[in-house]
Design an enzyme around this catalytic site. Structure first.
Site, short mmCIF file in Angstrom:
data_model
loop_
_atom_site.label_atom_id
_atom_site.label_comp_id
_atom_site.label_asym_id
_atom_site.label_seq_id
_atom_site.Cartn_x
_atom_site.Cartn_y
_atom_site.Cartn_z
N ASP A 9 0.87 -1.19 0.00
CA ASP A 9 0.00 0.00 0.00
C ASP A 9 0.90 1.24 0.00
OD1 ASP A 9 -2.56 1.41 0.19
OD2 ASP A 9 -1.93 1.94 2.22
N SER A 10 0.30 2.37 -0.34
CA SER A 10 1.03 3.63 -0.29
C SER A 10 1.45 3.94 1.16
CB SER A 10 0.15 4.75 -0.81
OG SER A 10 -1.02 4.83 -0.03
N TYR A 41 -0.82 8.47 -2.43
CA TYR A 41 -0.77 8.26 -3.87
C TYR A 41 -2.01 8.85 -4.56
CZ TYR A 41 2.99 4.66 -3.91
OH TYR A 41 4.18 3.98 -3.83
N GLY A 42 -3.08 9.02 -3.77
CA GLY A 42 -4.41 9.32 -4.34
C GLY A 42 -4.48 10.54 -5.23
N ASN A 73 -6.23 0.65 -3.67
CA ASN A 73 -7.08 0.85 -4.85
C ASN A 73 -6.41 1.75 -5.87
OD1 ASN A 73 -10.10 -0.23 -4.24
ND2 ASN A 73 -9.05 0.37 -2.37
N THR A 74 -5.72 2.77 -5.38
CA THR A 74 -5.10 3.73 -6.29
C THR A 74 -4.03 3.05 -7.14
OG1 THR A 74 -5.50 5.37 -4.57
CG2 THR A 74 -4.06 6.02 -6.37
N GLU A 157 -4.21 9.37 7.91
CA GLU A 157 -2.74 9.26 8.07
C GLU A 157 -2.25 10.18 9.19
OE1 GLU A 157 0.07 7.87 5.84
OE2 GLU A 157 -1.36 6.36 5.19
N THR A 192 -8.26 1.49 0.96
CA THR A 192 -7.98 0.59 2.09
C THR A 192 -7.74 1.34 3.40
OG1 THR A 192 -5.68 0.46 1.35
CG2 THR A 192 -7.17 -1.27 0.61
#
Ligand code: DGL
Length: 273
Positions: A9-10, A41-42, A73-74, A157, A192
């Protein structure tokens, strides 16, 4: 050599997926990488997300992984197809990289009575239209409404997801989604990270609307995949070990990670190419 299943994941979000993988498929070894140094990342371009994700996939292969899940997802929306079609045949034809959008789309329509579902996601995932394309394959009659939620990942975050300030952005994006259609009876948390906002989302959701998270769906889909591909299942090592890596500071990662993973962890730093 051990061959853990790579989970990427990012940042921290993929831990909500790994938590379910551990629950449903505890026998396998896993190695988690969060690219925290470059998250989120989005809002990044297609090219950048592809470049970063490919670097991560190569890193997983160096760690001995035969199978990597993009638990983001991104990254699934912007990088998976290129990696599967352009890169894997050259760099590792026998290894596999899977994402989270297809398994989610395969089942999402089953949850809806009205035939109208909402996708809450990052701007990048929404703009890629990946959910519209995948849902059209599996549930051509279901109406799919998307809503970008660019403030949700930063709130999460930064540990602000339980604070009163978060309510404003939770309500704003839900209002924007339901202004597209009052028929929506199911929403997918198509990022996520979002399960951490679930309590707040629930409190602002119209009565009777279901919230679907991806952890359980992805874990069931992986179990099915490994059943259907015994040659891959055999290559993945099974001693129930999990290792955690971050591209940023390992101590900070350890502190934040338990909220996503549900237990304390030890992390190490990794440098990507
Ligand atoms: N967790 C990632 C996803 O599922 C996105 C977070 C980010 O914007 O980096 O889309």
């Amino acid at each position: 050599m051990s061959a853990p299943i790579g989970v990427f994941d990012s940042g921290y979000g993929g831990l909500t997926i790994l938590k379910e993988l551990k629950k449903q498929l505890p026998q396998y070894d896993y190695i988690y990488l969060g690219d925290n140094a470059r998250a989120p990342y989005g809002t990044r371009s297609f090219e950048t997300v592809y470049e970063y994700t490919l670097e991560a996939v190569k890193w997983f292969f160096e760690q001995g992984c035969e199978l990597v899940i993009l638990a983001c997802n991104t990254a699934s929306a912007k990088a998976l197809r290129n990696i599967q079609q352009l890169d894997l045949p050259n760099i590792a034809p026998d290894k596999r990289v899977l994402g989270v959008i297809r398994p989610s789309s395969e089942v999402l329509g089953n949850f809806s009575q009205t035939g109208a579902v909402g996708i809450m996601a990052t701007t990048g995932t929404v703009q890629s239209e990946s959910y519209l394309l995948e849902m059209a394959k599996f549930f051509p009659k279901v109406q799919v409404y998307q809503q970008a939620c660019p403030m949700w990942v930063p709130l999460i975050e930064n540990g602000e997801y339980e604070q009163p300030g978060a309510d404003y952005f939770v309500k704003a994006y839900l209002d924007a989604l339901f202004s597209q259609s009052k028929d929506i009876d199911t929403i997918l948390l198509a990022c996520t990270h979002y399960p951490l906002l679930e309590a707040k989302i629930k409190s602002h959701l119209p009565l009777g609307v279901k919230i679907i998270s991806q952890g359980d769906i992805v874990a069931q889909s992986l179990a099915q995949y490994l059943d259907n591909h015994p040659e891959m299942a055999q290559k993945c090592s099974q001693s129930g070990q999990i290792q955690f890596f971050t591209t940023d500071n390992a101590e900070t990662f350890e502190k934040q990670a338990s909220a996503f993973f549900g237990q304390k962890i030890e992390a190490n730093h990794a440098d990507l190419a």
